[in-house]
Design a protein around this motif. Structure first.
Motif, mmCIF file in Angstrom:
data_model
loop_
_atom_site.group_PDB
_atom_site.id
_atom_site.type_symbol
_atom_site.label_atom_id
_atom_site.label_comp_id
_atom_site.label_asym_id
_atom_site.label_seq_id
_atom_site.Cartn_x
_atom_site.Cartn_y
_atom_site.Cartn_z
ATOM 1 N N VAL A 1 12.352 12.272 -0.314
ATOM 2 C CA VAL A 1 13.043 11.345 -1.210
ATOM 3 C C VAL A 1 13.629 10.178 -0.420
ATOM 4 C CG1 VAL A 1 15.393 12.338 -1.271
ATOM 5 C CG2 VAL A 1 14.411 11.321 -3.336
ATOM 6 N N THR A 2 14.058 10.431 0.821
ATOM 7 C CA THR A 2 14.528 9.337 1.672
ATOM 8 C C THR A 2 13.386 8.365 1.952
ATOM 9 O OG1 THR A 2 16.179 10.763 2.712
ATOM 10 C CG2 THR A 2 15.588 8.751 3.895
ATOM 11 N N ALA A 3 12.216 8.911 2.306
ATOM 12 C CA ALA A 3 11.045 8.065 2.550
ATOM 13 C C ALA A 3 10.671 7.275 1.308
ATOM 14 C CB ALA A 3 9.870 8.928 3.005
ATOM 15 N N ASP A 4 10.787 7.887 0.142
ATOM 16 C CA ASP A 4 10.436 7.217 -1.101
ATOM 17 C C ASP A 4 11.389 6.061 -1.397
ATOM 18 O OD1 ASP A 4 8.491 7.263 -3.240
ATOM 19 O OD2 ASP A 4 10.162 7.745 -4.572
ATOM 20 N N HIS A 5 12.660 6.220 -1.027
ATOM 21 C CA HIS A 5 13.602 5.100 -1.176
ATOM 22 C C HIS A 5 13.191 3.942 -0.276
ATOM 23 C CE1 HIS A 5 16.574 6.690 -3.892
ATOM 24 N NE2 HIS A 5 16.732 7.787 -3.174
ATOM 25 N N VAL A 6 12.837 4.241 0.964
ATOM 26 C CA VAL A 6 12.428 3.195 1.903
ATOM 27 C C VAL A 6 11.209 2.448 1.374
ATOM 28 C CG1 VAL A 6 11.511 2.732 4.218
ATOM 29 C CG2 VAL A 6 13.395 4.362 3.928
ATOM 30 N N GLY A 7 10.240 3.201 0.852
ATOM 31 C CA GLY A 7 9.006 2.593 0.366
ATOM 32 C C GLY A 7 9.052 2.102 -1.063
ATOM 33 N N GLU A 8 10.184 2.240 -1.719
ATOM 34 C CA GLU A 8 10.354 1.813 -3.108
ATOM 35 C C GLU A 8 9.243 2.350 -4.008
ATOM 36 O OE1 GLU A 8 10.837 -2.509 -2.308
ATOM 37 O OE2 GLU A 8 12.819 -2.190 -3.207
ATOM 38 N N GLY A 9 8.983 3.663 -3.857
ATOM 39 C CA GLY A 9 8.017 4.326 -4.727
ATOM 40 C C GLY A 9 6.606 4.387 -4.178
ATOM 41 N N ARG A 10 6.393 3.940 -2.929
ATOM 42 C CA ARG A 10 5.031 3.895 -2.378
ATOM 43 C C ARG A 10 4.687 5.096 -1.503
ATOM 44 N NH1 ARG A 10 4.297 -0.177 1.193
ATOM 45 N NH2 ARG A 10 6.529 -0.594 1.427
ATOM 46 N N LEU A 11 5.555 6.084 -1.412
ATOM 47 C CA LEU A 11 5.256 7.270 -0.612
ATOM 48 C C LEU A 11 4.308 8.194 -1.363
ATOM 49 C CD1 LEU A 11 5.932 9.122 1.893
ATOM 50 C CD2 LEU A 11 7.529 10.271 0.345
ATOM 51 N N GLY A 12 3.354 8.759 -0.652
ATOM 52 C CA GLY A 12 2.499 9.808 -1.193
ATOM 53 C C GLY A 12 2.714 11.083 -0.398
ATOM 54 N N LEU A 13 2.527 12.226 -1.023
ATOM 55 C CA LEU A 13 2.649 13.520 -0.352
ATOM 56 C C LEU A 13 1.293 14.208 -0.303
ATOM 57 C CD1 LEU A 13 4.115 15.980 0.865
ATOM 58 C CD2 LEU A 13 4.645 16.697 -1.489
ATOM 59 N N ASN A 14 0.864 14.550 0.888
ATOM 60 C CA ASN A 14 -0.346 15.350 1.084
ATOM 61 C C ASN A 14 0.120 16.740 1.519
ATOM 62 O OD1 ASN A 14 -3.054 16.125 1.539
ATOM 63 N ND2 ASN A 14 -2.969 15.452 3.659
ATOM 64 N N MET B 1 0.815 -1.213 0.000
ATOM 65 C CA MET B 1 0.000 0.000 0.000
ATOM 66 C C MET B 1 0.853 1.269 0.000
ATOM 67 S SD MET B 1 -1.709 0.338 3.745
ATOM 68 C CE MET B 1 -0.729 0.395 5.222
ATOM 69 N N THR B 2 0.222 2.356 -0.430
ATOM 70 C CA THR B 2 0.846 3.670 -0.394
ATOM 71 C C THR B 2 0.653 4.265 0.995
ATOM 72 O OG1 THR B 2 0.472 4.061 -2.748
ATOM 73 C CG2 THR B 2 0.724 6.021 -1.355
ATOM 74 N N VAL B 3 1.688 4.899 1.521
ATOM 75 C CA VAL B 3 1.580 5.603 2.795
ATOM 76 C C VAL B 3 1.932 7.066 2.537
ATOM 77 C CG1 VAL B 3 2.296 5.743 5.201
ATOM 78 C CG2 VAL B 3 2.218 3.509 4.054
ATOM 79 N N PHE B 4 1.053 7.952 2.946
ATOM 80 C CA PHE B 4 1.256 9.379 2.738
ATOM 81 C C PHE B 4 1.939 10.020 3.931
ATOM 82 C CE2 PHE B 4 -1.944 8.541 -0.382
ATOM 83 C CZ PHE B 4 -1.802 9.527 -1.354
#
Length: 202
Positions: free
Chosen positions: A121-134, A100-103
């Motif tokens: 971008v650090t969070a996006d590396h951890v999630g392998e592309g699953r980070l969302g920004l609100n 799942m995506t986590v924002f």
């Protein structure tokens, strides 16, 4: 772990074909979305958030979206009296889930865009592309006062947020390091922050 292509189309689709996305909102804040005094109300403790995320991920829930809350509302219910910071929360949940995506929810007026750019971008590396920004501009005057920040007029808030986002995107691009040291004639928020970045890293 699902393979991540990191294409924009896959990111927007949250990596699935569900036309209607179903998510969990506000789990990082005590009481969630219910201002109640019942003993079993949501705690928003880290162990509870972690268990919820793993159950939601396994059940096929598409995303989790947190509330950026800096102080509770007080009163008998102590609504949102405790909360977890959203980027840190998202990183931890991304590391503990698979699909799942986590924002993360960010108040543009309260976060320097270059710090946010690196956090995201650090969070996006951890999630392998699953980070969302609100990205939000805020409304709670009491929270802004905590930071010594004056809330802008309504329309100006969104102009500011757009320039904030432009600064973040530019920091992620190769154009972040500017070859010219002279400031351009048109000064705006994004350029000001990027010149400050360039001057300290040149």
């Amino acid at each position: 772990m699902l393979a991540r292509t990191a294409t924009m189309q896959d990111r927007i689709a949250m990596y699935n074909a569900n036309a209607l996305k179903i998510g969990v909102f506000g789990a990082n804040c005590s009481s969630g979305r219910s201002a109640t005094k019942v003993p079993e109300r949501w705690s928003a403790s880290w162990p509870d958030c972690l268990r919820l995320a793993r159950v939601a991920d396994a059940a096929g829930i598409d995303f989790m979206l947190p509330i950026a809350r800096w102080k509770g509302y007080g009163g008998d219910t102590e609504f949102h009296g405790s909360s977890l910071e959203t980027i840190t929360w998202a990183v931890a949940l991304l590391g503990a889930t698979e699909r799942m995506t986590v924002f993360g929810t960010v108040h543009a007026p309260l976060f320097h865009p270059l710090i946010a750019a690196k956090e995201l971008v650090t969070a996006d590396h951890v999630g392998e592309g699953r980070l969302g920004l609100n990205l939000v501009v805020g409304w709670n005057e009491g929270e802004f006062e905590m930071f010594g920040v004056t809330q802008r007029e309504h329309d100006a808030r969104y102009e500011f947020a757009q320039e904030w986002l432009d600064a973040v995107k530019r920091a992620w691009s190769r154009a972040a390091v500017l070859p010219e040291r002279s400031r351009p004639a048109r000064k705006n928020f994004a350029i000001q922050f990027l010149f400050a970045f360039y001057e300290t890293h040149a």
